[in-house]
Scaffold this motif. Structure first.
Motif, PDB file in Angstrom:
ATOM      1  N   HIS A  22      28.643 -13.901  20.444  1.00 25.67           N
ATOM      2  CA  HIS A  22      27.425 -13.357  19.821  1.00 25.67           C
ATOM      3  C   HIS A  22      27.772 -12.831  18.433  1.00 25.67           C
ATOM      4  O   HIS A  22      28.104 -11.657  18.267  1.00 25.67           O
ATOM      5  N   HIS A  24      26.393 -13.343  14.230  1.00 26.13           N
ATOM      6  CA  HIS A  24      25.431 -13.960  13.314  1.00 26.13           C
ATOM      7  C   HIS A  24      26.153 -14.349  12.023  1.00 26.13           C
ATOM      8  O   HIS A  24      27.102 -13.676  11.611  1.00 26.13           O
ATOM      9  N   PRO A  67      23.228 -16.456  17.689  1.00 30.74           N
ATOM     10  CA  PRO A  67      21.884 -16.409  18.282  1.00 30.74           C
ATOM     11  C   PRO A  67      20.797 -16.002  17.293  1.00 30.74           C
ATOM     12  O   PRO A  67      19.876 -15.261  17.649  1.00 30.74           O
ATOM     13  N   LYS A 144      17.569 -17.995  23.164  1.00 25.59           N
ATOM     14  CA  LYS A 144      17.689 -16.559  22.926  1.00 25.59           C
ATOM     15  C   LYS A 144      16.324 -15.892  23.041  1.00 25.59           C
ATOM     16  O   LYS A 144      15.327 -16.412  22.529  1.00 25.59           O
ATOM     17  N   HIS A 206      24.516  -7.414  24.862  1.00 25.05           N
ATOM     18  CA  HIS A 206      24.586  -5.990  24.534  1.00 25.05           C
ATOM     19  C   HIS A 206      24.836  -5.107  25.751  1.00 25.05           C
ATOM     20  O   HIS A 206      24.661  -3.887  25.689  1.00 25.05           O
ATOM     21  N   ASP A 263      28.517  -8.962  17.553  1.00 22.40           N
ATOM     22  CA  ASP A 263      27.149  -8.946  17.011  1.00 22.40           C
ATOM     23  C   ASP A 263      27.187  -8.594  15.514  1.00 22.40           C
ATOM     24  O   ASP A 263      26.286  -7.948  14.982  1.00 22.40           O
TER      25      ASP A 263
END
Ligand SMILES: [Zn+2]
Length: 330
Positions: A22, A24, A67, A144, A206, A263
């Motif tokens: 995960h 970005h 995602p 997602k 998360h 993340d």
């Protein structure tokens, strides 16, 4: 050999290697950027992203799973330009990111659908997975959705059900942005189960934001993967508790149920760029290699368990046991 779609084309799942599940590349308020993005320089940002991903590659990461979907500024043409400058695999997603309502585009379209299977949103997700995203030639490889502190609003439920239906139609796996503080993963699990989802191919994203072992083992025992995927966001749960929780779950036999990530982003416009270094100085792609893995080893997590979380579980997640049948020959 099973294959998974990446920005650079299909990849054997066996060669995904060390995979951060995960991360970005960009998180952008795209409509704001187009109107007020005077400080955005496309070439600078693409070059910066490629440099950060190449550094991550040198640290031993082979694949990132991104995602970034509608609601987070997805632009696969931009990701293709980054991917052309790195040999790190980038796997991209389809779906929709909202904590409450669906975008106005969907408010009336499909509002009368009686099932997720006939929701036009589902057809768009399936198209991204099977035909490709816009005119990029790149196919999404997973789905997602999100369920935050507000819980199962009508808009969130519609997206969860559409994601569940697209998962059932294609076999593509799912990542859910959850809010463990309100135990929203349990609600996501219920809705996805009602849509027929295979929970072993669902990451409850998360999950690493909580140290509530009862909640986490409930999700894992039901079959879900736990996204211990916000290392560096110590403002939400301190580093020590994050690593202690992963170590305790590994000790109890749950390494097969966890994936690791940050993340993080190369660039996110939700914050002033200089602010992130103040509130989350460790929130970057290399924190896992610098700090997290050594801390896990100190707490008794073994190298085979780390390989399970970083290599084996992602490979299994992207190995589709029920690929859609090819269309009948004419
Ligand atoms: Zn994210």
């Amino acid at each position: 050999m099973a294959q998974v779609e990446s920005v650079g084309g299909p990849v054997d799942v066996a060669s995904l290697g060390t995979t951060l599940m995960h991360e970005h590349v960009f998180v952008l308020s795209e409509e704001i950027r187009q109107n007020y993005g005077a400080d955005w320089d496309e070439e600078t940002r693409v070059a910066d992203a490629a440099a950060k991903l190449n550094t991550l590659r040198q640290r031993g990461c082979d694949t990132i799973v991104d995602p970034t979907v509608i609601g987070l500024g997805r632009d696969i043409g931009r990701i293709k330009r980054v991917a052309a400058r790195t040999d790190l695999n980038i796997i991209v997603a389809t779906g929709l990111y909202t904590y409450d309502d669906v975008p106005f585009y969907f408010r009336y379209r499909g509002a009368q659908s009686h099932s997720a299977a006939t929701d036009p949103m589902t057809a768009l997700f399936v198209g991204d997975l099977t035909d490709g995203i816009a005119d990029t030639g790149v196919k999404a490889a997973f789905l997602k959705c999100a369920i935050e502190e507000k819980g199962l609003t009508p808009g969130v439920e519609r997206v969860l059900r559409a994601v569940g239906a697209a998962h059932v139609a294609t076999g593509a796996p799912v990542t859910v942005h959850t809010h463990p503080g309100s135990r929203s993963g349990l609600e996501a699990m219920r809705v996805l189960t009602e849509e027929g989802a295979d929970l072993s191919r669902v990451v409850m994203g998360h999950s690493g934001d909580t140290a509530d072992l009862d909640y986490l083992t409930t999700l894992a025992d039901a079959g879900c993967l736990l996204g211990m995927d916000r290392f560096g966001l110590d403002i939400l749960l301190p580093f020590e508790q994050r690593v202690d929780t992963v170590a305790e779950l590994a000790r109890r036999g749950y390494a097969e149920k966890m994936v690791l990530s940050h993340d993080a982003s190369c660039y996110i416009d939700w914050f002033q760029p200089d602010v992130i270094g103040t509130f989350a100085p460790a929130w970057h792609y290399e924190h896992l290699f610098d700090d997290v893995l050594p801390a896990l080893r100190d707490r008794g997590v073994t190298d085979p368990q780390i390989e399970t979380m970083l290599v084996t579980n992602p490979r299994r997640y992207f190995s589709n046991p029920n690929p859609p049948a090819p269309p009948d020959a004419p």
